[in-house]
Design a protein around this motif. Structure first.
Motif, PDB file in Angstrom:
ATOM      1  N   ASN A  66      31.649  88.788  37.145  1.00 47.92           N
ATOM      2  CA  ASN A  66      31.428  89.353  38.467  1.00 47.92           C
ATOM      3  C   ASN A  66      31.845  90.825  38.434  1.00 47.92           C
ATOM      4  OD1 ASN A  66      32.248  90.162  41.304  1.00 47.92           O
ATOM      5  ND2 ASN A  66      31.286  88.177  41.684  1.00 47.92           N
ATOM      6  N   LEU A  67      30.928  91.697  38.811  1.00 48.90           N
ATOM      7  CA  LEU A  67      31.167  93.133  38.710  1.00 48.90           C
ATOM      8  C   LEU A  67      32.365  93.592  39.531  1.00 48.90           C
ATOM      9  CD1 LEU A  67      27.458  94.349  38.937  1.00 48.90           C
ATOM     10  CD2 LEU A  67      28.869  94.139  36.880  1.00 48.90           C
ATOM     11  N   VAL A  68      32.574  92.988  40.685  1.00 49.51           N
ATOM     12  CA  VAL A  68      33.668  93.410  41.560  1.00 49.51           C
ATOM     13  C   VAL A  68      34.912  92.561  41.314  1.00 49.51           C
ATOM     14  CG1 VAL A  68      34.409  93.658  43.956  1.00 49.51           C
ATOM     15  CG2 VAL A  68      32.086  94.299  43.293  1.00 49.51           C
ATOM     16  N   GLU A  69      34.778  91.251  41.399  1.00 49.78           N
ATOM     17  CA  GLU A  69      35.942  90.374  41.306  1.00 49.78           C
ATOM     18  C   GLU A  69      36.551  90.316  39.911  1.00 49.78           C
ATOM     19  OE1 GLU A  69      34.885  86.591  42.977  1.00 49.78           O
ATOM     20  OE2 GLU A  69      34.204  87.513  44.840  1.00 49.78           O
ATOM     21  N   ASP A  70      35.714  90.222  38.875  1.00 50.77           N
ATOM     22  CA  ASP A  70      36.229  90.114  37.505  1.00 50.77           C
ATOM     23  C   ASP A  70      36.536  91.473  36.885  1.00 50.77           C
ATOM     24  OD1 ASP A  70      35.899  87.369  37.665  1.00 50.77           O
ATOM     25  OD2 ASP A  70      33.956  87.387  36.662  1.00 50.77           O
ATOM     26  N   ILE A 127      31.532 103.511  43.299  1.00 49.87           N
ATOM     27  CA  ILE A 127      31.212 104.701  42.514  1.00 49.87           C
ATOM     28  C   ILE A 127      30.929 104.340  41.057  1.00 49.87           C
ATOM     29  CG2 ILE A 127      33.593 105.333  41.955  1.00 49.87           C
ATOM     30  CD1 ILE A 127      30.857 107.805  42.898  1.00 49.87           C
ATOM     31  N   LYS A 128      31.656 103.364  40.527  1.00 50.68           N
ATOM     32  CA  LYS A 128      31.409 102.937  39.142  1.00 50.68           C
ATOM     33  C   LYS A 128      30.093 102.171  39.028  1.00 50.68           C
ATOM     34  CE  LYS A 128      35.779 103.328  36.922  1.00 50.68           C
ATOM     35  NZ  LYS A 128      36.602 102.843  35.845  1.00 50.68           N
ATOM     36  N   ILE A 129      29.733 101.449  40.074  1.00 51.77           N
ATOM     37  CA  ILE A 129      28.443 100.759  40.057  1.00 51.77           C
ATOM     38  C   ILE A 129      27.318 101.790  40.067  1.00 51.77           C
ATOM     39  CG2 ILE A 129      26.914  99.223  41.375  1.00 51.77           C
ATOM     40  CD1 ILE A 129      29.462  97.618  42.107  1.00 51.77           C
ATOM     41  N   ILE A 171      18.154  97.642  44.840  1.00 52.81           N
ATOM     42  CA  ILE A 171      18.063  96.469  43.973  1.00 52.81           C
ATOM     43  C   ILE A 171      19.426  95.795  43.814  1.00 52.81           C
ATOM     44  CG2 ILE A 171      16.109  97.416  42.685  1.00 52.81           C
ATOM     45  CD1 ILE A 171      18.052  97.536  40.259  1.00 52.81           C
ATOM     46  N   LEU A 172      20.475  96.467  44.262  1.00 53.31           N
ATOM     47  CA  LEU A 172      21.829  95.927  44.130  1.00 53.31           C
ATOM     48  C   LEU A 172      22.216  94.960  45.247  1.00 53.31           C
ATOM     49  CD1 LEU A 172      23.731  99.165  43.116  1.00 53.31           C
ATOM     50  CD2 LEU A 172      23.079  97.258  41.635  1.00 53.31           C
ATOM     51  N   ILE A 173      21.345  94.758  46.212  1.00 56.22           N
ATOM     52  CA  ILE A 173      21.684  93.966  47.396  1.00 56.22           C
ATOM     53  C   ILE A 173      22.270  92.600  47.045  1.00 56.22           C
ATOM     54  CG2 ILE A 173      20.726  92.787  49.424  1.00 56.22           C
ATOM     55  CD1 ILE A 173      18.848  95.216  49.716  1.00 56.22           C
ATOM     56  N   ASP A 174      21.639  91.861  46.155  1.00 52.78           N
ATOM     57  CA  ASP A 174      22.108  90.511  45.808  1.00 52.78           C
ATOM     58  C   ASP A 174      22.683  90.427  44.397  1.00 52.78           C
ATOM     59  OD1 ASP A 174      21.370  89.383  48.287  1.00 52.78           O
ATOM     60  OD2 ASP A 174      19.285  89.274  47.623  1.00 52.78           O
ATOM     61  N   VAL A 175      23.037  91.556  43.811  1.00 51.81           N
ATOM     62  CA  VAL A 175      23.522  91.588  42.430  1.00 51.81           C
ATOM     63  C   VAL A 175      25.044  91.479  42.389  1.00 51.81           C
ATOM     64  CG1 VAL A 175      23.781  93.101  40.437  1.00 51.81           C
ATOM     65  CG2 VAL A 175      21.563  92.895  41.547  1.00 51.81           C
ATOM     66  N   ASN A 210      18.021  91.040  35.755  1.00 57.10           N
ATOM     67  CA  ASN A 210      16.898  90.341  36.394  1.00 57.10           C
ATOM     68  C   ASN A 210      16.294  91.180  37.511  1.00 57.10           C
ATOM     69  OD1 ASN A 210      17.352  88.157  34.708  1.00 57.10           O
ATOM     70  ND2 ASN A 210      18.489  87.006  36.240  1.00 57.10           N
ATOM     71  N   ALA A 211      17.148  91.781  38.343  1.00 61.57           N
ATOM     72  CA  ALA A 211      16.664  92.602  39.458  1.00 61.57           C
ATOM     73  C   ALA A 211      15.917  93.822  38.944  1.00 61.57           C
ATOM     74  CB  ALA A 211      17.832  93.029  40.346  1.00 61.57           C
ATOM     75  N   LEU A 212      16.425  94.417  37.881  1.00 60.25           N
ATOM     76  CA  LEU A 212      15.782  95.601  37.322  1.00 60.25           C
ATOM     77  C   LEU A 212      14.434  95.257  36.701  1.00 60.25           C
ATOM     78  CD1 LEU A 212      15.881  98.591  36.809  1.00 60.25           C
ATOM     79  CD2 LEU A 212      17.265  98.152  34.777  1.00 60.25           C
ATOM     80  N   VAL A 213      14.372  94.164  35.971  1.00 60.87           N
ATOM     81  CA  VAL A 213      13.100  93.742  35.370  1.00 60.87           C
ATOM     82  C   VAL A 213      12.085  93.416  36.463  1.00 60.87           C
ATOM     83  CG1 VAL A 213      11.987  91.896  34.046  1.00 60.87           C
ATOM     84  CG2 VAL A 213      14.059  93.000  33.163  1.00 60.87           C
ATOM     85  N   THR A 214      12.515  92.704  37.506  1.00 58.17           N
ATOM     86  CA  THR A 214      11.622  92.373  38.617  1.00 58.17           C
ATOM     87  C   THR A 214      11.110  93.640  39.290  1.00 58.17           C
ATOM     88  OG1 THR A 214      12.737  90.273  38.997  1.00 58.17           O
ATOM     89  CG2 THR A 214      11.445  91.163  40.826  1.00 58.17           C
ATOM     90  N   TYR A 215      12.014  94.590  39.541  1.00 52.03           N
ATOM     91  CA  TYR A 215      11.615  95.855  40.158  1.00 52.03           C
ATOM     92  C   TYR A 215      10.587  96.575  39.283  1.00 52.03           C
ATOM     93  CZ  TYR A 215      11.665 100.780  41.311  1.00 52.03           C
ATOM     94  OH  TYR A 215      11.266 102.054  41.604  1.00 52.03           O
TER      95      TYR A 215
END
Length: 87
Positions: A31-35, A41-43, A62-66, A74-79
């Motif tokens: 998890n990008l935030v929790e872990d 800013i880092k994201i 694209i970060l809405i549900d990431v 997956n979001a980037l490939v879909t976009y």
């Protein structure tokens, strides 16, 4: 052609650079935030690293549900498929 596994590998490499103090292992399901403790800013730094490396423009929405590196890939490939054809 951008391959999904290459994208995930590069995302993980970037995360290692952005979180050198992390004591937790960084993997596709981290998890990008929790872990990893990434702040917004880092994201954004991560997105900029991806844009520079792959020479593309990534909309922030694209970060809405990431929450994990694999979800980002997956979001980037879909976009890219939706806006630029096959990846």
């Amino acid at each position: 052609m951008l391959k999904h596994d290459v994208l995930i590998e590069y995302i993980l490499q970037c995360l290692h650079e952005l979180t050198p103090e992390s004591r937790r292992p960084i993997g596709p399901q981290s998890n990008l935030v929790e872990d990893l403790g990434l702040e917004s800013i880092k994201i954004l730094d991560l997105l900029m690293m991806l844009e520079d490396h792959f020479d593309l423009s990534i909309p922030i929405n694209i970060l809405i549900d990431v929450t994990t590196p694999v979800e980002l890939a997956n979001a980037l490939v879909t976009y890219l498929e939706n806006h630029h054809g096959a990846v």
